[in-house]
Design a protein around this motif. Structure first.
Motif, PDB file in Angstrom:
ATOM      1  N   GLU A 239      49.638  14.020  46.324  1.00 29.71           N
ATOM      2  CA  GLU A 239      50.875  14.758  46.165  1.00 29.71           C
ATOM      3  C   GLU A 239      50.634  16.252  46.145  1.00 29.71           C
ATOM      4  O   GLU A 239      51.307  17.092  45.352  1.00 29.71           O
ATOM      5  CB  GLU A 239      51.761  14.298  44.803  1.00 29.71           C
ATOM      6  CG  GLU A 239      51.963  12.733  45.001  1.00 29.71           C
ATOM      7  CD  GLU A 239      52.965  12.678  43.757  1.00 29.71           C
ATOM      8  OE1 GLU A 239      53.881  13.133  43.666  1.00 29.71           O
ATOM      9  OE2 GLU A 239      52.397  11.504  42.877  1.00 29.71           O
ATOM     10  N   ARG A 281      51.247  13.043  40.794  1.00 24.27           N
ATOM     11  CA  ARG A 281      52.559  13.719  40.269  1.00 24.27           C
ATOM     12  C   ARG A 281      53.563  12.805  40.174  1.00 24.27           C
ATOM     13  O   ARG A 281      53.425  11.554  39.906  1.00 24.27           O
ATOM     14  CB  ARG A 281      52.901  14.800  41.136  1.00 24.27           C
ATOM     15  CG  ARG A 281      51.958  15.901  41.132  1.00 24.27           C
ATOM     16  CD  ARG A 281      52.128  17.208  42.223  1.00 24.27           C
ATOM     17  NE  ARG A 281      53.559  17.803  42.027  1.00 24.27           N
ATOM     18  CZ  ARG A 281      53.962  18.918  42.407  1.00 24.27           C
ATOM     19  NH1 ARG A 281      53.133  19.242  43.641  1.00 24.27           N
ATOM     20  NH2 ARG A 281      54.970  19.527  42.294  1.00 24.27           N
ATOM     21  N   SER A 282      54.581  12.903  40.396  1.00 30.69           N
ATOM     22  CA  SER A 282      55.780  11.932  39.774  1.00 30.69           C
ATOM     23  C   SER A 282      56.299  11.067  40.815  1.00 30.69           C
ATOM     24  O   SER A 282      56.807   9.984  40.440  1.00 30.69           O
ATOM     25  CB  SER A 282      57.262  12.710  39.680  1.00 30.69           C
ATOM     26  OG  SER A 282      57.492  13.215  40.823  1.00 30.69           O
ATOM     27  N   LYS A 283      55.688  11.111  42.275  1.00 33.55           N
ATOM     28  CA  LYS A 283      56.012  10.229  43.140  1.00 33.55           C
ATOM     29  C   LYS A 283      55.224   8.908  43.357  1.00 33.55           C
ATOM     30  O   LYS A 283      55.388   8.154  43.940  1.00 33.55           O
ATOM     31  CB  LYS A 283      56.171  10.845  44.646  1.00 33.55           C
ATOM     32  CG  LYS A 283      56.924  11.796  44.695  1.00 33.55           C
ATOM     33  CD  LYS A 283      58.371  11.868  44.694  1.00 33.55           C
ATOM     34  CE  LYS A 283      59.160  12.929  44.516  1.00 33.55           C
ATOM     35  NZ  LYS A 283      58.875  13.516  43.158  1.00 33.55           N
ATOM     36  N   PHE A 303      49.541  15.439  37.098  1.00 28.79           N
ATOM     37  CA  PHE A 303      50.025  16.673  37.247  1.00 28.79           C
ATOM     38  C   PHE A 303      51.423  17.170  37.017  1.00 28.79           C
ATOM     39  O   PHE A 303      52.144  17.825  37.632  1.00 28.79           O
ATOM     40  CB  PHE A 303      49.169  17.165  38.665  1.00 28.79           C
ATOM     41  CG  PHE A 303      47.769  17.267  38.569  1.00 28.79           C
ATOM     42  CD1 PHE A 303      47.054  16.018  38.459  1.00 28.79           C
ATOM     43  CD2 PHE A 303      47.036  18.522  38.476  1.00 28.79           C
ATOM     44  CE1 PHE A 303      45.693  16.238  38.372  1.00 28.79           C
ATOM     45  CE2 PHE A 303      45.775  18.454  38.587  1.00 28.79           C
ATOM     46  CZ  PHE A 303      44.966  17.291  38.531  1.00 28.79           C
ATOM     47  N   CYS A 304      51.878  16.462  35.923  1.00 31.06           N
ATOM     48  CA  CYS A 304      53.322  16.823  35.645  1.00 31.06           C
ATOM     49  C   CYS A 304      53.741  16.438  34.210  1.00 31.06           C
ATOM     50  O   CYS A 304      52.590  16.092  33.637  1.00 31.06           O
ATOM     51  CB  CYS A 304      54.223  15.906  36.656  1.00 31.06           C
ATOM     52  SG  CYS A 304      53.858  14.019  36.582  1.00 31.06           S
ATOM     53  N   ILE A 305      54.859  16.367  33.917  1.00 27.63           N
ATOM     54  CA  ILE A 305      55.107  16.115  32.484  1.00 27.63           C
ATOM     55  C   ILE A 305      55.265  14.623  32.155  1.00 27.63           C
ATOM     56  O   ILE A 305      54.904  13.871  31.554  1.00 27.63           O
ATOM     57  CB  ILE A 305      56.279  16.732  31.832  1.00 27.63           C
ATOM     58  CG1 ILE A 305      56.133  18.211  31.702  1.00 27.63           C
ATOM     59  CG2 ILE A 305      57.012  16.140  30.516  1.00 27.63           C
ATOM     60  CD1 ILE A 305      57.410  19.321  31.356  1.00 27.63           C
ATOM     61  N   GLY A 306      56.294  14.077  33.060  1.00 28.18           N
ATOM     62  CA  GLY A 306      56.611  12.516  33.134  1.00 28.18           C
ATOM     63  C   GLY A 306      55.511  11.606  33.319  1.00 28.18           C
ATOM     64  O   GLY A 306      54.485  11.844  34.429  1.00 28.18           O
ATOM     65  N   ASN A 329      54.993  22.898  32.794  1.00 31.57           N
ATOM     66  CA  ASN A 329      56.076  23.428  33.805  1.00 31.57           C
ATOM     67  C   ASN A 329      57.410  23.624  32.927  1.00 31.57           C
ATOM     68  O   ASN A 329      58.531  23.640  33.614  1.00 31.57           O
ATOM     69  CB  ASN A 329      56.268  22.595  34.976  1.00 31.57           C
ATOM     70  CG  ASN A 329      56.648  21.224  34.476  1.00 31.57           C
ATOM     71  OD1 ASN A 329      57.000  20.744  33.518  1.00 31.57           O
ATOM     72  ND2 ASN A 329      56.298  20.237  35.426  1.00 31.57           N
ATOM     73  N   ARG A 461      65.407  12.712  34.986  1.00 29.90           N
ATOM     74  CA  ARG A 461      64.942  11.557  35.896  1.00 29.90           C
ATOM     75  C   ARG A 461      65.976  11.013  36.747  1.00 29.90           C
ATOM     76  O   ARG A 461      67.107  10.852  36.300  1.00 29.90           O
ATOM     77  CB  ARG A 461      64.186  10.615  35.154  1.00 29.90           C
ATOM     78  CG  ARG A 461      62.752  10.636  34.749  1.00 29.90           C
ATOM     79  CD  ARG A 461      61.666  10.772  35.999  1.00 29.90           C
ATOM     80  NE  ARG A 461      60.520  11.207  35.491  1.00 29.90           N
ATOM     81  CZ  ARG A 461      59.953  12.434  35.941  1.00 29.90           C
ATOM     82  NH1 ARG A 461      60.600  13.332  36.277  1.00 29.90           N
ATOM     83  NH2 ARG A 461      58.788  12.563  35.645  1.00 29.90           N
ATOM     84  N   HIS A 513      64.125  17.753  43.821  1.00 27.83           N
ATOM     85  CA  HIS A 513      62.936  17.394  42.577  1.00 27.83           C
ATOM     86  C   HIS A 513      62.135  18.629  42.332  1.00 27.83           C
ATOM     87  O   HIS A 513      60.760  18.505  42.562  1.00 27.83           O
ATOM     88  CB  HIS A 513      62.362  16.237  42.592  1.00 27.83           C
ATOM     89  CG  HIS A 513      61.517  15.671  41.305  1.00 27.83           C
ATOM     90  ND1 HIS A 513      61.592  14.293  41.111  1.00 27.83           N
ATOM     91  CD2 HIS A 513      61.216  16.435  40.438  1.00 27.83           C
ATOM     92  CE1 HIS A 513      60.887  14.138  39.762  1.00 27.83           C
ATOM     93  NE2 HIS A 513      60.752  15.411  39.428  1.00 27.83           N
ATOM     94  N   SER A 517      58.743  23.032  40.115  1.00 25.48           N
ATOM     95  CA  SER A 517      57.627  23.432  41.601  1.00 25.48           C
ATOM     96  C   SER A 517      57.880  25.040  41.433  1.00 25.48           C
ATOM     97  O   SER A 517      58.452  25.679  42.269  1.00 25.48           O
ATOM     98  CB  SER A 517      58.531  22.823  42.464  1.00 25.48           C
ATOM     99  OG  SER A 517      58.298  21.593  42.728  1.00 25.48           O
TER     100      SER A 517
HETATM  101  O1  LIG Z   1      57.665  15.096  35.286  1.00 20.94           O
HETATM  102  C1  LIG Z   1      57.599  16.321  35.755  1.00 20.94           C
HETATM  103  O2  LIG Z   1      56.864  17.081  35.455  1.00 20.94           O
HETATM  104  C2  LIG Z   1      58.737  16.766  36.912  1.00 20.94           C
HETATM  105  O3  LIG Z   1      59.214  15.464  37.189  1.00 20.94           O
HETATM  106  C3  LIG Z   1      57.943  17.114  38.012  1.00 20.94           C
HETATM  107  O4  LIG Z   1      57.147  16.433  38.927  1.00 20.94           O
HETATM  108  P1  LIG Z   1      56.589  16.675  40.189  1.00 20.94           P
HETATM  109  O5  LIG Z   1      55.143  17.391  39.797  1.00 20.94           O
HETATM  110  O6  LIG Z   1      56.425  15.757  40.974  1.00 20.94           O
HETATM  111  O7  LIG Z   1      57.302  17.757  40.713  1.00 20.94           O
END
Ligand SMILES: O=C(O)[C@H](O)COP(=O)(O)O
Ligand SMILES: NC(=O)c1ccc[n+]([C@@H]2O[C@H](COP(=O)([O-])OP(=O)(O)OC[C@H]3O[C@@H](n4cnc5c(N)ncnc54)[C@H](O)[C@@H]3O)[C@@H](O)[C@H]2O)c1
Length: 630
Positions: A239, A281-283, A303-306, A329, A461, A513, A517
């Motif tokens: 990602e 990341r989130s995908k 590499f994100c929060i979720g 972020n 989300r 999303h 970013s």
């Molecule tokens: O959980 C997160 O930090 C966001 O949803 C960002 O996700 P991303 O890294 O896929 O933009």
């Protein structure tokens, strides 16, 4: 003395990343027309000598003839070389200190610039074997000491014969002249060192190819070897995470592959084979099937929060620690929420669409300042509470609702029911996490309970909000606007098309999303998550892991660190200590932490242990993973 082991190490392109005379040429001819021309000649001569195509003495004479250097230039050169020490040499500084009696630098370079560099690593001056420059009374280099065997053809062989080392000799270098020591029967093993340069002709002669120092230590089972050479650690980053992450992990010595988009389950099941560290990341949906297909995986970095995209239970069951970037972020999401709230309250999206349709609609109707308006934040975690602070600075009146007790920041008002928040606020902003129970959490019923003309923002989300109900509320004018950044189903990458679920609404902001970013956020994440990965690999620290009991430990000097991950059942620690007792191990320190599912024990023992100890540890029932760090 017979079991003594000597490490004979080359300097140029081995101890340092570069050929010193190339750098000297750059210093001398910087900013002149000669820089490229002389640089190329020097490089060609070096390569010919290293590949054994030109006699060493001839190459040396020809190279020095091209370089009009002084003592001062040579001093500058050693300063520059100190910054160009090979990465894996830097990482293994303590090896050189510990083995200072057994490490010899044998180089056809010059002591004048080698000594200051290698002495910093504890290498003894009397163990440095290299040429020396001759100078005139103006401190200009006039040549070299021709009586030094290292200035001759097959000089290293001649020197090694003179030294007549008693013990096992290992030669580590990138050049043919290093191999010649082994060829002459003066060394047991020749390690072709390929971290900086790969010379095929030399490689063909190698006993072992080593593209890092760790590989050498691992291959000889040196007591200071990490359990696994870093250069064999495979990292897969998906990602399009920021390039800095790749660089940071590469500098640590790992093999890193970075792919642009997410992979689907089957693709990932295939690609994850042999991977030790996965970054997503989130995908990327990390399912149990993928975790089970992984044969080497020890940690995952989001590499994100979720982390709702990751089957955390499956990772825990397989002893895979998961880390995320819980704050990197946050600010970016908050700034976007603030911007969107202002735009929606001023009906800017609607005005822009009117302009696109060539309509001129200069009107104050339905447009409001945010000052004095009531903002309702659902989910008062890191993002929600940060939004609370910034929104107050804009003069908004902040209310919040959270399922757990949270400290109200500034003048924010905590509400004990969601209904109360919906009935009170002009703007509702969702910042709940993606836990499964939050799927369809914000239904049509909630939307209908919002004040007429209010606006809704969802940067949390996609599955959290019922979008069909939102479409109706916007069409009927019950809500005056909405900003949606996240969707129930999102494309894997930027090449896929996307049919937005909401349509024909004027005061609507749809974004792909991008809440997190920003370059700042992505750079922060690319620093934070690899940092956690490296710390876990190097020390076993699981601090900030989202599924492992959190343990934070300093690096251990002069001992071994053993990591044991097991299902959380009683009596495991006792069994482990029985094994240590059976093998007569002296425990230097021991740390146990458990969560509901697993126990994580870190044990530091002194230097000596038998290989059977490791087998006995792995044989303890309910062991999930066991590894030796170093
Ligand atoms: O959980 C997160 O930090 C966001 O949803 C960002 O996700 P991303 O890294 O896929 O933009
Ligand atoms: N759009 C983006 O690009 C973007 C970027 C970063 C984060 N996010 C999303 O934002 C979410 C929140 O981030 P955070 O750092 O503030 O997380 P956080 O864990 O610090 O906060 C989430 C808060 O929501 C609360 N909560 C959970 N379910 C709730 C519910 N049903 N009702 C009320 N409160 C509830 C939790 O108790 C917690 O306080 C992330 O989990 C992620 O999904 C999106």
């Amino acid at each position: 003395m017979a079991d003594k082991r000597f490490f004979v190490i080359d300097f140029d392109s081995t101890f340092t990343k570069v050929e010193a005379l190339d750098i000297l040429s750059d210093i001398l001819y910087e900013g002149t027309d000669k820089k490229v021309e002389v640089g190329k000649k020097i490089k060609d001569l070096t390569d010919q000598a290293m590949a054994g195509e030109l006699s060493f003495r001839e190459a040396l004479e020809q190279r020095l003839a091209l370089l009009d250097a002084t003592k001062k230039d040579v001093e500058q050169l050693s300063g520059e070389l100190k910054l160009l020490v090979s990465e894996s040499v830097k990482r293994n500084r303590s090896f050189f200190t510990n083995e200072k009696d057994n490490v010899l630098i044998v180089s056809s370079g010059f002591k004048d610039f080698i000594t200051p560099v290698v002495k910093d690593f504890g290498i003894k001056e009397e163990n440095i074997y290299a040429n020396t420059f001759t100078y005139n009374d103006k401190d200009e280099v006039t040549g070299f000491d021709a009586s030094n065997p290292l200035s001759e053809h097959k000089g290293k062989v001649k020197l090694m014969k003179e030294l007549a080392l008693e013990g096992e000799v290992l030669v580590i270098g990138d050049g043919y002249t290093d191999y010649e020591i082994r060829e002459a029967g003066l060394a047991k093993t020749f390690f072709a060192f390929t971290e900086n340069i790969k010379r095929e002709k030399v490689l063909a002669k190698a006993d072992v190819e080593a593209n890092s120092f760790e590989e050498i230590l691992h291959s000889i089972k040196h007591p200071m070897a990490t359990s696994f050479p870093k250069s064999k650690i495979k990292v897969l980053l998906l990602e399009n995470v920021h390039q800095d992450a790749k660089l940071k992990l590469e500098q640590e010595g790992y093999q890193v592959e970075l792919l642009g988009g997410a992979l689907d389950e089957d693709e990932l099941c295939e690609k994850i084979k042999g991977v030790h560290i996965l970054g997503i990341r989130s995908k990327t949906i990390l399912t149990r099937k993928v975790v089970e297909a992984a044969d080497r995986l020890m940690l995952v970095g989001a590499f994100c929060i979720g982390t709702n995209q990751i089957d955390l239970k499956a990772c825990t069951d397989h002893g895979v620690s998961v880390f995320n970037a819980p704050f990197s972020n946050t600010r970016s999401v908050v700034e976007m929420a603030i911007g969107e709230i202002i735009l929606l309250m001023r009906q800017i999206p609607k005005r822009m669409r009117q302009m696109d349709r060539k309509e001129w609609s200069k009107s104050a109707n339905g447009s409001f300042e945010v000052r004095g308006k009531k903002l309702g934040i659902i989910g008062y975690g890191n993002i929600g509470s940060q939004l609370s602070v910034l929104a107050e600075m804009l003069g908004m009146d902040v209310y919040y609702y959270d399922v757990v007790e949270k400290l109200a920041l500034g003048n924010a008002t905590k509400l004990s029911s969601l209904d109360e928040l919906l009935a009170t606020c002009d703007v509702v902003s969702l910042h709940v996490d993606g836990r499964p129970s939050n799927k369809k959490f914000f239904t049509g019923e909630h939307i209908n309970k919002m004040k007429k003309g209010a606006v809704l923002v969802n940067l949390a989300r996609g599955p959290v909000v019922e979008l069909d109900a939102l479409q109706i509320a916007l069409e009927t004018g019950h809500l005056s606007g909405a900003a949606i950044d996240v969707f129930p189903v999102e494309p894997k990458n930027n090449n896929d098309t996307f049919d937005a679920p909401l349509s024909n609404i004027d005061n609507l902001i749809l974004t792909p999303h991008i809440g997190g970013s920003t370059l700042e956020a992505q750079e922060n994440i690319a620093d934070f998550v690899p940092g956690k990965m490296i710390e876990y690999v190097n020390t076993g620290s699981s601090f900030n892991s989202v599924n492992f009991p959190n343990v934070q430990l300093p690096r251990l000097e002069n001992g071994h660190r053993l990591l044991h991950i097991h299902r959380n059942k009683s009596g495991i620690l006792a069994q482990m200590n029985n094994v240590f007792a059976k093998h007569g191990c002296n425990i230097l320190g021991q740390y146990l932490k458990t969560n509901e599912e697993i126990g994580y024990v870190i044990t530091d023992i002194d230097q000596s242990y038998q290989p059977e100890l490791l087998e006995d540890m792995r044989a303890i029932e309910d062991t999930i993973k066991f590894r030796i760090l170093y």
